[in-house]
Design an enzyme around this catalytic site. Structure first.
Site, PDB file in Angstrom:
ATOM      1  N   ASN A 196       1.792   4.119 -15.728  1.00 47.32           N
ATOM      2  CA  ASN A 196       1.891   3.967 -14.276  1.00 47.32           C
ATOM      3  C   ASN A 196       3.326   3.664 -13.859  1.00 47.32           C
ATOM      4  OD1 ASN A 196      -0.993   4.195 -13.963  1.00 47.32           O
ATOM      5  ND2 ASN A 196      -1.115   2.131 -14.805  1.00 47.32           N
TER       6      ASN A 196
ATOM      7  N   HIS B 283     -11.816   0.801  -7.417  1.00 48.10           N
ATOM      8  CA  HIS B 283     -11.507   0.316  -8.775  1.00 48.10           C
ATOM      9  C   HIS B 283     -12.515  -0.732  -9.259  1.00 48.10           C
ATOM     10  CE1 HIS B 283      -8.866  -1.804 -11.779  1.00 48.10           C
ATOM     11  NE2 HIS B 283      -8.457  -0.561 -11.987  1.00 48.10           N
TER      12      HIS B 283
ATOM     13  N   GLU C 261      -9.230   1.940  -1.601  1.00 49.89           N
ATOM     14  CA  GLU C 261      -7.884   2.101  -2.163  1.00 49.89           C
ATOM     15  C   GLU C 261      -7.124   3.032  -1.221  1.00 49.89           C
ATOM     16  OE1 GLU C 261      -7.965   3.286  -6.366  1.00 49.89           O
ATOM     17  OE2 GLU C 261      -9.752   2.059  -6.611  1.00 49.89           O
TER      18      GLU C 261
ATOM     19  N   SER D  84      -7.259   5.752  -7.846  1.00 44.67           N
ATOM     20  CA  SER D  84      -6.613   5.698  -9.154  1.00 44.67           C
ATOM     21  C   SER D  84      -7.035   6.831 -10.087  1.00 44.67           C
ATOM     22  CB  SER D  84      -6.869   4.350  -9.820  1.00 44.67           C
ATOM     23  OG  SER D  84      -8.242   4.064  -9.875  1.00 44.67           O
TER      24      SER D  84
ATOM     25  N   ASP E 261      -6.336  -1.522  -1.083  1.00 44.06           N
ATOM     26  CA  ASP E 261      -5.659  -1.709  -2.370  1.00 44.06           C
ATOM     27  C   ASP E 261      -4.646  -0.570  -2.548  1.00 44.06           C
ATOM     28  OD1 ASP E 261      -4.901  -1.735  -5.050  1.00 44.06           O
ATOM     29  OD2 ASP E 261      -6.909  -2.197  -5.803  1.00 44.06           O
TER      30      ASP E 261
ATOM     31  N   HIS F 123      -1.600   2.157  -6.398  1.00 43.61           N
ATOM     32  CA  HIS F 123      -0.923   3.383  -6.824  1.00 43.61           C
ATOM     33  C   HIS F 123       0.023   3.943  -5.768  1.00 43.61           C
ATOM     34  CE1 HIS F 123      -3.114   3.592 -10.546  1.00 43.61           C
ATOM     35  NE2 HIS F 123      -4.149   3.137  -9.855  1.00 43.61           N
TER      36      HIS F 123
ATOM     37  N   LYS G  51       2.705  -1.522 -11.838  1.00 39.51           N
ATOM     38  CA  LYS G  51       2.760  -0.056 -11.840  1.00 39.51           C
ATOM     39  C   LYS G  51       4.176   0.377 -11.436  1.00 39.51           C
ATOM     40  CE  LYS G  51      -2.111   0.269 -11.982  1.00 39.51           C
ATOM     41  NZ  LYS G  51      -3.316  -0.200 -11.356  1.00 39.51           N
TER      42      LYS G  51
HETATM   43  C1  LIG Z   1      -4.388  -1.011 -11.888  1.00 36.72           C
HETATM   44  C2  LIG Z   1      -5.258  -1.335 -10.720  1.00 36.72           C
HETATM   45  C3  LIG Z   1      -5.662  -2.641 -10.463  1.00 36.72           C
HETATM   46  C4  LIG Z   1      -5.417  -3.740 -11.433  1.00 36.72           C
HETATM   47  O1  LIG Z   1      -4.110  -4.174 -11.417  1.00 36.72           O
HETATM   48  P1  LIG Z   1      -3.531  -4.935 -12.700  1.00 36.72           P
HETATM   49  O2  LIG Z   1      -2.320  -5.597 -12.193  1.00 36.72           O
HETATM   50  O3  LIG Z   1      -3.291  -3.901 -13.728  1.00 36.72           O
HETATM   51  O4  LIG Z   1      -4.589  -5.918 -13.130  1.00 36.72           O
HETATM   52  C5  LIG Z   1      -6.326  -2.891  -9.287  1.00 36.72           C
HETATM   53  N1  LIG Z   1      -6.632  -1.900  -8.418  1.00 36.72           N
HETATM   54  C6  LIG Z   1      -6.316  -0.625  -8.668  1.00 36.72           C
HETATM   55  C7  LIG Z   1      -6.683   0.429  -7.698  1.00 36.72           C
HETATM   56  C8  LIG Z   1      -5.627  -0.312  -9.830  1.00 36.72           C
HETATM   57  O5  LIG Z   1      -5.336   0.961 -10.103  1.00 36.72           O
END
Ligand SMILES: *Cc1c(COP(=O)(O)O)cnc(C)c1O
Length: 397
Positions: free
Chosen positions: A43, A131, A175, A179, A205, A208, A239
């Protein structure tokens, strides 16, 4: 422990058994089993984690008081190093928001925020493809929750009409860039919906999209001009930001509530100040990284066009490019084939994605050269037809 053995055998039989690979990241490359492959599964979308000069510059300027390797405590006890306050103030300022709060990971953020804020009289409506961390957050909380069909606003609105009356508050959870599918939520329309229905709290969220989208790199909400309409804007720092941790940008009252009630914030040792200092260093530079964002956007367009020309189509227009296959076994075979050619792509299988929708997941990164991108699309064009359209190419099963 025989019951475990038979469960594991069942996973193997369906091609869904997972193991931890011995692998080492070396800049843009992944070293694995004696092979050196372009890492197209991480990522590190801006290539910042692979940028050793950037990290060296950080180490040169960081004060020893900020480079501690441990917090030795929760932030509510003795672990609230000034670097966390600085990081949160910087995030709040960037977003033009009242407040921000940071967490040890995106997983912690998403499993903790909903249980802390949504009570038993509340309803959560979440996109079907959110997620796993958000699903776990809903499972852990007291609120009633329903998933609406992926990006389907008419389904969402139907649920709002059916269920809305009976609940005090309604949390809508999505999101921004999904993801596993790489497609995007209709943020403007969601904000419009929020204006029409009272008591909606919008939770987005941006894991990404943070670092990549919008002119300052704040995410899709910035790009759509709706950051101030998102009540709970979550970003992760592991990421594109090439660090670790996560944050929420929110009202001050939300921050205060989370500090008092959010279990994965309260009952855990804070990240090392060194990590927070690196996050702060990167975040301060993100707004200027327009060239990297532009480069990634151009590359993304090129790859989607090249794949479309091969008859490989997806709903994604983003840097996350799913290459749909279907069966897990076929997906693994295709992954092995492109890996042998030096491109480290991984199969994504159930339970991460629904049964029968296994795919390769290509993560583009701003630090690929034009040559590498061209070779990659040629390789995918050469490899995928045998998997995706087997009848046209060979007759065995
Ligand atoms: C990677 C991810 C998470 C988790 O984040 P981390 O910091 O890796 O625990 C949460 N939400 C989404 C959409 C993700 O892709």
């Amino acid at each position: 422990m025989d019951f475990l053995q038979s469960q594991l055998e069942a996973l193997k039989a369906t091609g869904n058994y997972r193991t931890l690979a011995h692998a080492e990241q070396e800049g843009r490359y992944l070293l694995k089993e004696g092979r050196r492959m372009l890492n197209l599964s991480s990522n590190d979308y801006l290539g910042l984690a692979a940028d050793h000069a950037l990290y060296a510059d950080f180490l040169r300027q960081v004060s020893p008081r900020w480079s501690l390797p441990s917090s030795s405590s929760s932030r509510l006890l003795t672990g609230n190093h000034p670097v966390f306050d600085e990081l949160e103030a910087t995030l709040a300022r960037l977003y033009g928001a009242e407040a921000a709060l940071t967490f040890n990971s995106g997983y912690d953020a998403n499993t903790g925020i909903l249980p802390a804020l949504a009570g038993k009289d509340d309803l959560i409506l979440a996109d079907k493809l959110v997620h796993a961390s958000l699903i776990d957050g809903m499972r852990l909380g007291q609120a009633h929750w329903i998933r609406y069909r992926h990006n389907d606003l008419s389904h969402l609105e139907r649920l709002l009409k059916q269920e809305g009356e009976a609940h005090q508050r309604i949390f809508i959870v999505t999101e921004s860039i999904f993801s596993m599918d790489g497609d995007e939520a209709p943020l403007r329309e969601l904000v419009e919906l929020k204006r029409r229905y009272p008591h909606i709290i919008l939770y987005v969220d941006e894991a990404h999209a943070f670092g990549l989208r919008g002119s300052k790199g704040l995410g899709c909400a910035e790009e759509a001009g709706v950051t101030s309409d998102i009540d709970l804007l979550v970003g992760t720092l592991g990421k594109a930001a090439a660090s670790a941790g996560a944050f929420v940008v929110c009202r001050q009252s939300v921050r205060d509530s989370l500090v008092n009630r959010m279990r994965p914030f309260i009952f855990t040792t804070a990240l090392p100040p060194l990590v927070a200092a690196w996050s702060l260093y990167v975040i301060r530079r993100l707004p200027e990284m327009k060239d990297k964002r532009r480069r990634l956007a151009c590359m993304t367009r090129y790859v989607h066009e090249a794949l479309q020309a091969q008859g490989i189509s997806t709903a994604s227009h983003s840097h996350i490019v799913p290459i749909p296959v279907g069966r897990s076994g076929d997906t693994i075979r295709l992954a092995e084939q492109v890996q042998r050619r030096g491109f480290y792509l991984l199969p994504v299988r159930p339970p991460t994605v629904p049964e029968g929708t296994s795919r390769l997941r290509l993560s583009l990164r701003a630090d690929l050269t034009d040559e590498e991108v061209k070779n990659l699309t040629h390789e995918l064009a050469a490899s995928t037809p045998f998997i995706l359209h087997p009848k046209q190419h060979h007759t065995d099963s």
